[in-house]
Design a protein around this motif. Sequence first.
Motif: not given
Length: 239
Positions: A129, A191-194
Amino acid sequence: MLTRKQLELLDFIQKRMDRDGVPPSFDEMKDALDLRSKSGIHRLITALEERGFIRRLAHRARAIEIVKLPDAMLRPGFSATAAQSGFSPKVIEGDRPAAGPPRGAMAVEAAAAMELPVLGRIAAGVPIEAISEVSHHVAVPGSMLSGQGQHYALEVRGDSMIEAGINDGDIVVIRETQTADNGDIVVALVEDQEATLKRFRRRQGMIALEAANPAYETRVYRDDQVKVQGRLVGLIRSY
């Protein structure tokens, strides 16, 4: 700067001379570097000689003498992959620092050290994350900080970058930037997450995030799936 194959050959010659007292044969060099013919070894030998790293002695079998070694080969944990990539970790050793002041770099000693925020952990393996909170601060020599812009630090988790000299538990020093050149080791937000620490490559309109460990596959994404968050400029290792 030597190429990866030139570094590999010089390293192989040095190790064999240290072990046996004589250089390896051209056939042994060819096999060690996984080349198809000895002509490739001849070209590498010529390049090393032209750059002053070896000397060929006339009228003697296996007549190669090492004149000098590049700085990269004199550092602990040398690997040809890391040296050729353009990044050679600037490592300082020390204990884990105690918690410090709020986020942001602060001068500790003028031009000698800076305190950088450690923004949690970064994956040198599969992405984890995204990281956004300060866990503690770490003192970094001013000479380690590179170029303009803000810097921060991250704790490495995983072993996918070990052949670039980056181990599990190391603290990496990152210069904030949104751009990268091929071969740079970067913090990439997927992807703006990990977030993950990998070598950056552009391939036919796609972005490849390469590990420095053959146990991990290269991951390829669309350009809009990856955001560069920073480039690696240094490393701190605690024992």
